[in-house]
Design an enzyme around this catalytic site. Structure first.
Site, PDB file in Angstrom:
ATOM      1  N   ARG A   1      10.985   9.035 -36.244  1.00 48.40           N
ATOM      2  CA  ARG A   1      12.047  10.043 -36.198  1.00 48.40           C
ATOM      3  C   ARG A   1      12.885   9.890 -37.463  1.00 48.40           C
ATOM      4  NH1 ARG A   1      15.025   8.496 -31.601  1.00 48.40           N
ATOM      5  NH2 ARG A   1      13.472   9.581 -30.349  1.00 48.40           N
TER       6      ARG A   1
ATOM      7  N   ARG B   1      22.956   6.806 -34.070  1.00 47.26           N
ATOM      8  CA  ARG B   1      21.728   7.514 -34.440  1.00 47.26           C
ATOM      9  C   ARG B   1      22.026   8.764 -35.270  1.00 47.26           C
ATOM     10  NH1 ARG B   1      17.627   6.630 -29.307  1.00 47.26           N
ATOM     11  NH2 ARG B   1      17.891   4.365 -29.167  1.00 47.26           N
TER      12      ARG B   1
ATOM     13  N   CYS C   1      11.328  12.262 -17.581  1.00 43.94           N
ATOM     14  CA  CYS C   1      11.891  11.067 -16.959  1.00 43.94           C
ATOM     15  C   CYS C   1      13.405  11.224 -16.961  1.00 43.94           C
ATOM     16  CB  CYS C   1      11.445   9.801 -17.705  1.00 43.94           C
ATOM     17  SG  CYS C   1      12.400   9.464 -19.213  1.00 43.94           S
TER      18      CYS C   1
ATOM     19  N   CYS D   1      16.334  13.018 -22.758  1.00 47.08           N
ATOM     20  CA  CYS D   1      16.042  13.556 -24.091  1.00 47.08           C
ATOM     21  C   CYS D   1      16.045  15.084 -24.133  1.00 47.08           C
ATOM     22  CB  CYS D   1      14.703  13.023 -24.596  1.00 47.08           C
ATOM     23  SG  CYS D   1      14.682  11.232 -24.822  1.00 47.08           S
TER      24      CYS D   1
ATOM     25  N   LYS E   1      22.229   2.268 -27.516  1.00 46.74           N
ATOM     26  CA  LYS E   1      22.210   3.388 -28.471  1.00 46.74           C
ATOM     27  C   LYS E   1      23.539   4.134 -28.440  1.00 46.74           C
ATOM     28  CE  LYS E   1      19.885   6.357 -25.081  1.00 46.74           C
ATOM     29  NZ  LYS E   1      18.660   7.120 -24.778  1.00 46.74           N
TER      30      LYS E   1
ATOM     31  N   CYS F   1       4.839   9.789 -24.837  1.00 47.41           N
ATOM     32  CA  CYS F   1       6.004   8.985 -24.468  1.00 47.41           C
ATOM     33  C   CYS F   1       5.649   7.967 -23.393  1.00 47.41           C
ATOM     34  CB  CYS F   1       7.139   9.877 -23.977  1.00 47.41           C
ATOM     35  SG  CYS F   1       8.609   8.928 -23.490  1.00 47.41           S
TER      36      CYS F   1
ATOM     37  N   CYS G   1      11.547  17.954 -23.238  1.00 50.87           N
ATOM     38  CA  CYS G   1      11.286  16.796 -24.084  1.00 50.87           C
ATOM     39  C   CYS G   1       9.784  16.700 -24.347  1.00 50.87           C
ATOM     40  CB  CYS G   1      11.808  15.528 -23.427  1.00 50.87           C
ATOM     41  SG  CYS G   1      10.888  15.047 -21.931  1.00 50.87           S
TER      42      CYS G   1
ATOM     43  N   LYS H   1      25.421   7.891 -29.926  1.00 53.95           N
ATOM     44  CA  LYS H   1      25.132   9.208 -30.487  1.00 53.95           C
ATOM     45  C   LYS H   1      26.423   9.922 -30.871  1.00 53.95           C
ATOM     46  CE  LYS H   1      20.861   9.653 -27.810  1.00 53.95           C
ATOM     47  NZ  LYS H   1      20.111  10.447 -26.799  1.00 53.95           N
TER      48      LYS H   1
END
Length: 563
Positions: A74, A144, A472, A476, A206, A432, A426, A208
């Site tokens: 990414r 990110r 899931c 995303c 993470k 994935c 996603c 964002k």
């Protein structure tokens, strides 16, 4: 009180020598196509996830072969802006060095390569570096890729906001030289790495960040830890309202995890932007949960210590008091598909790319089409957080040529419905490793069925429902900010969530759990039928489900319903 044991990821980061680990040694190991031990996790800080093709995993196991290991990369593209020259370079790499041959536009306003085998990984990073692109900190426990509203109409304001998105991204990047040393053959210096903002153990989880220009909420601010809402005066950016603590990820069956709206901390002047960004990040760095990764995001820190306490600490660290928030309103979050003219007289063409997947399909060579546009385009491209692509800055004399290329390659299709334009998924299967159910491959046919239901109940072609599917519960595809959100539970089964709104400021609530696609269609047939006959004027589907008592409204987060 007994101190809780740290998660193993904390050991991994501490022992990694500032994200180096033994990645270089793994690169030289040709016995396996993957990365071993800690390096499996460490490569994420360098922008990559190890994956395999799950469609062929069982067959390879029968042949006593390991899964077909590869990486997904990414890129770091603050604000999603990319030049035609850069585009042609990534197009060429996708053709020659990826297993799938595609470019995937993501909900993080960047692109992904899928299916890069180990011998090509270093070449990939060096190819990107030559054109001014990297993948530093697009995954892992760091800040990110920073999003920014594309807003092609208010060109001057967008440029100002975009510049701040780049500044925030650079300010919060890891300072370690590990990326340059490993992938770009950078000189190994005998120096002590320092991470003044992220810390030697980086963040608990993470993080964002977005910059958004009202009235468009195309970046879905409530999906992010830190958001800067642009406040303008006479077309000039004067500061930001700051929202903190949004996030959508959860774990099935674990009520200690939940999606949550961001809290409004207040207004700041432009000159304090980087100070506030660093203060929020360092507060989360020091106060976040490092024992339970499922509760390590900023949203949980705010709920645990109190939003007011967190805000006061940010003010202390930044040396500023938040002012009262300035007025703003979100009215929409979709991309304006088709041509729009900016205030600078230049034209912008937003291309709808279903699921963001650019590939040459039979009679629809999308990927080739974008490359052909890149060969003649004099402006730039903007990848959107809705997985679409804007050909930006087109002169009036070039409009016809650009449009002809787009139509010839299936990039412009007047028959695409508003429902399809407002549906998103996603990646999910087959790449994935977290996927529990289909999403990207499932969405096109599912939307066709939804279009049929809308038509059955007499709704015109301009009406639609914000619809999103994730394979899931990790969020995303941002299903937990949709009017109808499907969250994968098992092959062919999803949790059905209702009650989000059109401007993306409300989390939906689970309506039915672990149901089949046929059951979902039955539910939607009934609900859409009621919406068509019982709604008030201009009432969106999500608002209707709450007013009609079909589902309870989520005020802040799903924690309200678990308590």
């Amino acid at each position: 009180m007994t101190e809780q044991k740290l998660s193993d990821n904390e050991r991994l980061k501490r022992q990694s020598n500032f994200l180096r680990g033994t990645i270089e040694q793994d690169l030289d190991d040709r016995i396996t196509g993957g990365f071993t031990a800690d390096n499996f996790q460490l490569i994420r800080f360098h922008g990559m996830y190890q994956q395999d093709d799950r469609d062929i995993r069982a067959e390879r196991a029968k042949q006593k072969l390991e899964p077909l290991q590869n990486v997904m990369l990414r890129a770091r593209m603050p604000g999603g802006v990319i030049t035609p020259k850069q585009w042609l370079a990534i197009d060429k790499f996708a053709d020659e060095h990826t297993s799938y041959g595609s470019i995937r536009l993501t909900t993080r306003q960047t692109f992904q390569f899928h299916g890069v085998l180990k011998p090509n990984i270093k070449l990939m990073h060096q190819t990107l570096n030559k054109i001014g692109i990297d993948s530093i900190a697009t995954a892992g426990d760091v800040n990110r890729n920073v999003l920014c509203t594309t807003n092609p109409v208010e060109s001057e304001l967008h440029q100002q906001a975009y510049e701040w998105a780049k500044k925030i991204s650079e300010h919060l990047l890891p300072k370690t030289r590990a990326y340059a040393e490993i992938w770009l053959d950078g000189e190994k210096l005998e120096t002590t790495d320092e991470e003044p903002i992220l810390g030697s153990n980086y963040l608990p989880r993470k993080f964002k960040t977005t910059v958004v220009i009202p009235p468009q909420n195309d970046v879905d601010v409530h999906a992010n830890d830190l958001n800067f809402i642009a406040i303008a005066d006479n077309g000039q950016l004067v500061g930001f309202n700051v929202l903190v603590g949004g996030g959508l990820a959860m774990t099935h069956g674990d009520h200690s995890t939940y999606p949550r709206r961001a809290d409004d901390f207040g207004f700041i002047p432009l000159e304090k932007t980087l100070d506030i960004a660093a203060a929020v990040v360092t507060t989360q760095r020091d106060w976040g949960n490092r024992s339970n990764r499922k509760n390590a995001k900023t949203k949980y820190t705010l709920d645990r210590v109190g939003s007011d306490v967190f805000k006061a600490e940010v003010e202390k660290r930044a040396g500023i008091k938040f002012e009262d928030s300035r007025p703003y309103e979100f009215t929409d979050r979709g991309d304006r598909i088709g041509w729009v003219e900016g205030i600078d007289g230049k034209h912008h063409l937003a291309l709808f790319i279903e699921n963001g997947r650019l590939l040459d399909y039979p009679n629809k060579p999308l990927k080739t089409g974008v490359a052909e546009i890149a060969k003649v385009h004099r402006g730039d491209f903007r990848m959107t957080a809705n997985q679409n692509l804007i050909v930006a800055g087109v002169l009036a004399k070039d409009k016809a040529k650009i449009e002809q290329i787009a139509r010839d390659h299936g990039l412009m299709d007047d028959s695409v419905s508003e429902q399809r334009k407002n549906s998103m998924a996603c990646v999910s299967l087959p790449t994935c490793p977290l996927a529990m159910a289909e999403a990207e491959r499932f969405l096109p046919e599912f939307v066709t069925d939804v279009e049929g239901i809308l038509a059955k109940h007499g709704l015109n072609e301009d009406e639609n429902i914000i619809l999103r599917v994730t394979g899931c519960p990790n969020g995303c595809g941002r299903a937990m900010l949709a009017e109808i959100g499907l969250v994968g539970k098992a092959p062919g089964r999803y949790n059905l969530h209702l009650g989000g709104n059109r401007n993306g400021t409300r989390v939906p609530k689970m309506y039915r759990e672990n149901i089949t696609v046929a059951q979902i269609m039955d539910e939607m047939d009934s609900l859409v039928g009621r919406w068509a006959t019982e709604r008030q004027q201009n009432e969106g589907f999500g608002d209707f489900t709450i007013r009609a008592g079909i589902i309870d409204e989520v005020k802040i987060s799903m924690r309200d319903f678990y308590a």
